[in-house]
Design an enzyme around this catalytic site. Structure first.
Site, mmCIF file in Angstrom:
data_model
loop_
_atom_site.group_PDB
_atom_site.id
_atom_site.type_symbol
_atom_site.label_atom_id
_atom_site.label_comp_id
_atom_site.label_asym_id
_atom_site.label_seq_id
_atom_site.Cartn_x
_atom_site.Cartn_y
_atom_site.Cartn_z
ATOM 1 N N GLU A 119 0.899 -1.172 0.060
ATOM 2 C CA GLU A 119 -0.029 0.023 0.038
ATOM 3 C C GLU A 119 1.022 1.219 -0.034
ATOM 4 O O GLU A 119 1.805 1.346 0.783
ATOM 5 C CB GLU A 119 -0.787 -0.077 1.127
ATOM 6 C CG GLU A 119 -1.904 1.017 1.169
ATOM 7 C CD GLU A 119 -2.902 1.274 2.453
ATOM 8 O OE1 GLU A 119 -2.775 0.171 3.236
ATOM 9 O OE2 GLU A 119 -3.609 2.229 2.373
ATOM 10 N N ARG A 163 5.495 -12.867 9.552
ATOM 11 C CA ARG A 163 6.215 -11.481 9.386
ATOM 12 C C ARG A 163 7.360 -11.493 9.805
ATOM 13 O O ARG A 163 7.688 -12.144 10.963
ATOM 14 C CB ARG A 163 5.130 -10.247 9.381
ATOM 15 C CG ARG A 163 4.655 -10.256 10.976
ATOM 16 C CD ARG A 163 3.492 -9.207 11.017
ATOM 17 N NE ARG A 163 3.937 -7.770 10.640
ATOM 18 C CZ ARG A 163 3.521 -7.112 9.820
ATOM 19 N NH1 ARG A 163 2.565 -7.447 8.939
ATOM 20 N NH2 ARG A 163 3.870 -5.635 9.379
ATOM 21 N N LYS A 222 4.605 0.380 9.345
ATOM 22 C CA LYS A 222 4.322 1.634 8.903
ATOM 23 C C LYS A 222 4.005 2.861 9.415
ATOM 24 O O LYS A 222 4.276 4.077 9.686
ATOM 25 C CB LYS A 222 3.889 1.458 7.354
ATOM 26 C CG LYS A 222 4.677 1.222 6.305
ATOM 27 C CD LYS A 222 4.038 1.277 4.857
ATOM 28 C CE LYS A 222 2.919 -0.098 4.843
ATOM 29 N NZ LYS A 222 2.340 0.005 3.399
HETATM 30 P P1 ATP Z 1 3.040 -2.392 7.815
HETATM 31 O O1 ATP Z 1 2.566 -2.998 8.964
HETATM 32 O O2 ATP Z 1 4.553 -2.065 7.978
HETATM 33 O O3 ATP Z 1 2.140 -1.172 7.721
HETATM 34 P P2 ATP Z 1 1.406 -3.546 6.053
HETATM 35 O O4 ATP Z 1 1.373 -4.972 5.595
HETATM 36 O O5 ATP Z 1 0.368 -2.909 6.229
HETATM 37 O O6 ATP Z 1 2.798 -3.384 6.828
HETATM 38 P P3 ATP Z 1 1.765 -3.305 3.101
HETATM 39 O O7 ATP Z 1 2.283 -2.270 2.080
HETATM 40 O O8 ATP Z 1 0.237 -3.813 2.742
HETATM 41 O O9 ATP Z 1 2.222 -2.957 4.561
HETATM 42 O O10 ATP Z 1 2.671 -4.559 2.727
HETATM 43 C C1 ATP Z 1 2.975 -5.058 1.461
HETATM 44 C C2 ATP Z 1 3.330 -6.699 1.686
HETATM 45 O O11 ATP Z 1 4.399 -6.759 2.555
HETATM 46 C C3 ATP Z 1 2.239 -7.463 2.289
HETATM 47 O O12 ATP Z 1 2.165 -8.580 1.664
HETATM 48 C C4 ATP Z 1 2.750 -7.681 3.501
HETATM 49 O O13 ATP Z 1 2.112 -8.861 4.307
HETATM 50 C C5 ATP Z 1 4.143 -7.754 3.573
HETATM 51 N N1 ATP Z 1 4.651 -7.400 5.073
HETATM 52 C C6 ATP Z 1 4.668 -6.201 5.556
HETATM 53 N N2 ATP Z 1 5.285 -6.137 6.551
HETATM 54 C C7 ATP Z 1 5.817 -7.264 6.582
HETATM 55 C C8 ATP Z 1 6.941 -7.943 7.317
HETATM 56 N N3 ATP Z 1 7.233 -7.131 8.700
HETATM 57 N N4 ATP Z 1 7.212 -9.015 7.275
HETATM 58 C C9 ATP Z 1 7.213 -9.667 5.998
HETATM 59 N N5 ATP Z 1 6.172 -9.329 5.143
HETATM 60 C C10 ATP Z 1 5.705 -8.258 5.247
HETATM 61 MG MG MG Z 2 -1.198 -3.963 4.657
#
Ligand code: ATP
Ligand code: MG
Length: 567
Positions: free
Chosen positions: A37, A264, A274
């Protein structure tokens, strides 16, 4: 990256994919996607997901990986993030070729899918407020209650949904919900919201839309539209899988990807969310997303990390189904290992102490040969000037040394790297403070190259620079951003209270003259001090700035030893 699926260590996702290929499940295709995102910069956790998704595509003959922006929530999204994400994925060494997609490009298609659900009696417009919806959802032990709007006719739903789209209602007046089961054991299945009104312009579709699809609705359908075979996501989406499958089943989608969850990445002494990283940036706790203390890809890049070191780290941590926290020392180990091979050696003095070699001829300069990488002779040699006045490290001298201190002290002899043996004859002190400000030493001309013909041994080798030739440079030393191993786990206090007040130390230092032409972003090992990178943003011809990537101390080896002992 010429590895193939069969030569790599297995993990449960590679195993599933190998089996699917064997069964010819998707006509031999393997299609993954990385779906960020655009509401922040990528961090090291995203790198794990990038390496996994792009890696799997690269390992398989008919493999592809899409970069898809999951841009369905205009509130926090921005083109700045869209651009930084592309830069970071590219920098990590992955290519999406022509496979760049935006969920927002599917808005019309998604709207039509929603209409299809309404027509099938599987979705309805609900006019409860957000609070009322939450309250009527029930709990893990109690079923929810049906919305009074649940039995609206298909015609009424179609009419209201159309009017939601044209902007007739204000934010929150109505939502579109799936009609599933308010008593479902999985709370996510209790008539989840699919669409909401948000009268906010979108960074790509501008004012075309004022209703936006929810993640659960947009995500599975975007995967399906793109012909994804394996939709890899993190464990917190495990419960959402049922909804993912429900939507695709109800819409009889031609392509029904398989959602697979993995753990994760969590890292010690930092945060990988984020929302929290935005807070640090906006609150001015760091200098920006690319502050070298940040766990972001852009921060790590600026700190001096190489793409190879991050990819190796991601391979090393593996992919598992169980959440765990990885020690930051492992990430540091990965970059140390990589830079050990590629970074030329150099000498710099972080905290300078002046040394005068009393018996060295005034005005004389010798150009001494120094190895660029003792472990790799092909990296060649360079000249380092030696003269009467030098700088050494302040903490390489002690006036009254304890037993185990073998470096310089009054009357003590040590080796200067690539130069001579020197013996300290006198320490000059500042009268007011009592601090040692200058040393007087003598050198033994017969010890050039670092050994004595009479077999005399010394116990320490110090790095140094020639005062007349050295270049002033700012050195920025970093420590963990957070003092607490897991700053997230204390729900009662704000995570920011665990910030390390000493995470940045800025020093006025000297480096050897061969670094005059060091290009921004280039990396060196300063002997005995660690790996350093010329700051790509703030370093210039006029003022050199070095970021310390890591020290030379392998804390990971220590941690491993401790763990082995425990077992
Ligand atoms: P955040 O918690 O940092 O906001 P998010 O999942 O909301 O992370 P996205 O932009 O949706 O952020 O993430 C894109 C992809 O990266 C998703 O498939 C998510 O599952 C993966 N991802 C995000 N954080 C991690 C992590 N700590 N370890 C592994 N994969 C991750
Ligand atoms: Mg997300």
């Amino acid at each position: 990256m010429t590895e193939t699926a069969s030569t790599l260590p297995s993990n449960f996702i590679r195993t599933i994919i190998a089996q699917d290929l064997k069964d010819n499940k998707n006509e031999g295709r393997v299609a993954t996607r990385f779906p960020p995102e655009p509401n922040g910069y990528l961090h090291i956790g995203h790198a794990k997901s990038i390496c996994l998704n792009f890696g799997i595509a690269a390992e398989n003959k008919q493999g592809t990986c899409n970069l898809r922006f999951d841009d369905t929530n205009p509130i926090k999204e921005d083109v700045e993030y869209v651009e930084s994400i592309q830069e970071d994925v590219r920098w990590l060494g992955f290519h999406w070729n022509d496979r760049l997609f935006y969920a927002s490009d599917y808005f019309e298609q998604l709207y039509q899918y929603a209409v299809q659900l309404i027509k099938a009696g599987k979705a309805y417009v609900c006019s409860l407020s957000a609070d009322e919806i939450r309250e009527s959802r029930g709990t893990l032990t109690e079923p929810g209650t049906n919305s009074p709007y649940r039995d609206r006719s298909v015609e009424e739903n179609l009419d209201l949904f159309q009017r939601m789209r044209t902007g007739e209602f204000k934010d929150g007046a109505h939502v579109l919900r799936a009609k599933i089961d308010m008593a479902a054991p999985n709370l996510i299945m209790r008539d989840p919201t699919l669409y909401r009104i948000r009268k906010i312009p979108h960074h790509r579709t501008e004012k075309d839309w004022c209703i936006y699809p929810m993640y659960d609705f947009a995500h599975c359908l975007s995967d399906s539209i793109e012909g994804i075979t394996h939709s890899l996501c993190t464990l917190e989406f495990e419960n959402n899988r049922q909804l993912y499958d429900w939507i695709l089943d109800e819409l009889k989608a031609d392509c029904h990807p398989q959602q697979i969850e993995f753990a994760r990445l969590n890292l010690t002494n930092t945060v990988l969310s984020k929302r929290k990283l935005v807070e640090l940036v906006e609150g001015g706790y760091v200098s920006g997303w690319n502050d070298p203390r940040m766990p972001t890809i852009s921060g790590l890049r600026r700190r001096g990390y190489t793409p190879e070191s991050i990819r190796n780290f991601c391979e090393r941590i593996g992919v598992a189904r169980r959440d765990s926290i990885v020690d930051m020392a492992l990430l540091e180990y990965s970059v140390r290992e990589d830079l050990n091979i590629r970074a030329p050696r150099s000498m710099g003095v972080l905290r300078p102490l002046k040394v005068v070699i009393d018996n060295y001829p005034e005005g004389q300069v010798e150009e001494l040969d120094a190895l660029n990488n003792p472990g790799n002779p092909t990296m060649g040699t360079r000249k380092v000037p030696f003269s009467r006045v030098l700088y050494i490290e302040q903490d390489d001298f002690m006036e009254d040394p304890p037993k185990k201190f073998f470096r310089l002290a009054p009357g003590r002899e040590v080796r200067l790297r690539y130069a001579y043996y020197i013996t300290c004859v006198k320490a000059v002190k500042d009268e007011k403070t009592g601090r040692v400000v200058e040393l007087h030493c003598t050198y033994d001309p017969k010890t050039l190259g670092g050994s004595s013909p009479d077999g005399r041994k010394v116990k320490a080798t110090l790095h140094w620079v020639s005062a007349a030739h050295a270049i002033r440079a700012e050195a920025r030393l970093y420590d963990h951003l957070f003092l607490k191993e897991n700053p997230d786990d204390d729900k009662d206090v704000d995570f920011k209270t665990h910030l390390n007040p000493n995470s940045l130390e800025t020093l006025s230092s000297f480096v050897e003259p061969s670094l005059a032409d060091a290009t921004p972003g280039s990396r060196y090992q300063f002997e005995r001090l660690g790996y350093f990178c010329v700051d790509p943003l703030e370093s210039s011809d006029k003022s050199l700035v070095f970021n310390r990537t890591v020290t030379l101390r392998d804390t990971w080896a220590k941690i491993q030893k401790k763990q082995q002992k425990k077992q």
